[in-house]
Design a protein around this motif. Structure first.
Motif, PDB file in Angstrom:
ATOM      1  N   ALA A 115       0.750  -1.248   0.001  1.00  0.00           N
ATOM      2  CA  ALA A 115      -0.032  -0.038  -0.041  1.00  0.00           C
ATOM      3  C   ALA A 115       0.904   1.311   0.051  1.00  0.00           C
ATOM      4  O   ALA A 115       0.618   2.285  -0.652  1.00  0.00           O
ATOM      5  CB  ALA A 115      -0.932   0.046   1.237  1.00  0.00           C
ATOM      6  N   LEU A 148       1.089   3.886  -3.053  1.00  0.00           N
ATOM      7  CA  LEU A 148       0.651   5.474  -2.978  1.00  0.00           C
ATOM      8  C   LEU A 148       2.069   6.322  -3.147  1.00  0.00           C
ATOM      9  O   LEU A 148       1.768   7.369  -3.068  1.00  0.00           O
ATOM     10  CB  LEU A 148       0.258   5.553  -1.421  1.00  0.00           C
ATOM     11  CG  LEU A 148      -1.301   5.039  -1.119  1.00  0.00           C
ATOM     12  CD1 LEU A 148      -1.349   5.180   0.521  1.00  0.00           C
ATOM     13  CD2 LEU A 148      -2.099   5.894  -1.960  1.00  0.00           C
ATOM     14  N   LEU A 185       4.319   6.573  -1.182  1.00  0.00           N
ATOM     15  CA  LEU A 185       5.013   7.375   0.220  1.00  0.00           C
ATOM     16  C   LEU A 185       6.143   6.983   0.606  1.00  0.00           C
ATOM     17  O   LEU A 185       6.932   7.563   1.216  1.00  0.00           O
ATOM     18  CB  LEU A 185       3.871   6.924   1.366  1.00  0.00           C
ATOM     19  CG  LEU A 185       2.752   7.466   1.245  1.00  0.00           C
ATOM     20  CD1 LEU A 185       1.481   6.981   2.366  1.00  0.00           C
ATOM     21  CD2 LEU A 185       2.729   9.092   1.379  1.00  0.00           C
TER      22      LEU A 185
END
Lengths: 105, 251
Positions: free
Chosen positions: B104, B108, B110
């Motif tokens: 995840a 994203l 990040l």
């Protein structure tokens, strides 16, 4: 305001609590053997493997046997009737069948 | 076990007797380190679990409409349906380098490369907090729903705001339940072997793991017994500290 905050907290808490279970369910349908890899396709092959594996099914029956024995223990202590003979006490749920559970006996 | 902790090993031979050597060995840095690691993990887990579980239990008890409460509570303890070991391994699926969290975060954008989350103390604490948040939510919820609604209404009548009502009325009344839950958490957490073994990696060993090493690899039953007595001593200390508020009959 506090209302929205409360629902947001509830959602986050559920996400945290259910995350590992969700991952478990997701990976159980995965197509390949590598744990943790991205899920390329869905399949039921692992469930078929479980049902086809004699040892795993025997283990499942043993677990069911223990759960069942535990449930009926207090009743057995309470009554003074003689304890069941090994032949009957060694029986899991009906779907288990006797042969796979008590192979060692 | 107490008698065994006073025995000693002569080569491979077990010699019964009154020998305090095992307790003298507790001063060794590796063993002290294990005690410290266990205490750190357990105290962190207990504090975090209480802080996470109390708002959840309060929301379940006061915000969720009564007809949905059963379902909401059931959902909150759903992972109890799987076994403890399986739950630990499923956290590995979530936290590993190719796991759900890293996927995840990478998706994203990040983080540039996967974080090492599994096999750390963070993973151990996460696994423990997950389990004990569920447990504490149950005990605290049981305490909160037993509380008559009129207490809060009376406090509001007398001019107390929501915070003062909570601090002076609700919290003191539910404190026995919290402390009981926290005590159970402490006992179960400090004695647990599975979660640190599965999630913690081999970097640092907790006390139960060290006991297991003594038993399994070195067959040093006397030292393992002495360590177990130390574990019991820690639990006894926790009991003495929390005895004032402890109501084991009210869980």
């Amino acid at each position: 305001m506090t209302r929205a905050l409360a629902w947001a907290y509830l959602g986050l808490a559920y996400a945290f609590i259910l995350l590992p279970v969700a991952a478990l369910v997701l990976f159980s349908f995965q197509d390949g053997p590598a744990a943790g890899a991205a899920v390329p396709g869905l399949s039921l092959r692992w469930y078929a493997d479980i049902l086809g594996d004699r040892d795993l099914m025997a283990a499942l029956c043993n677990s069911a046997l223990v759960a069942r024995a535990r449930r009926s223990w207090p009743a057995r202590w309470a009554s003074s009737r003689p304890t069941a003979s090994p032949a009957t006490s060694c029986r899991g749920p009906r779907w288990c069948g006797r042969s796979s559970c008590c192979r060692s006996r | 076990m107490a008698a065994m902790s006073l025995a000693r090993l002569d080569g491979r031979e077990l010699v019964w007797g009154l020998d305090w050597g095992n307790y003298a060995r507790l001063g060794e840095p590796t063993l002290l380190r294990a005690v410290a690691v266990s205490l750190e993990i357990t105290l962190t887990v207990t504090a975090l679990s209480v802080l996470l579980a109390y708002p959840l239990a309060a929301i379940l008890a006061f915000r969720v409409p009564p007809r949905w409460q059963r379902l909401a509570l059931l959902l909150a303890i759903l992972p109890f349906w799987t076994s403890y070991v399986v739950r630990s391994y499923s956290w590995l699926l979530v936290l590993s380098r190719e796991g759900v969290v890293n996927q995840a975060l990478l998706g994203l954008g990040l983080v540039a490369e996967p974080l090492t989350l599994a096999n750390t103390r963070f993973a151990t604490v996460t696994g423990f907090v997950h389990f004990f948040t569920m447990l504490l939510t149950l005990t605290i919820y049981a305490n909160l729903v037993q509380l008559p609604r009129n207490y809060a209404r009376a406090a509001a009548d007398l001019g107390a705001g929501p915070f003062r009502t909570f601090w002076h009325v609700i919290l003191p009344l539910t404190l026995p339940g919290i402390v009981t839950g926290a005590f159970l958490t402490f006992v179960l957490c400090i004695g647990d072997y599975v979660t640190p073994q599965v999630l913690g990696g081999g970097n640092e060993l907790s006390l139960p793991q060290v006991i297991m090493v003594q038993l399994g690899r070195r067959a040093d039953f006397p030292l393992a017994s002495a360590l177990s007595i130390v574990l019991m001593g820690l639990v006894t200390l926790a009991y003495i500290f929390s005895a004032r508020w402890l109501r084991l009959d009210r869980v």
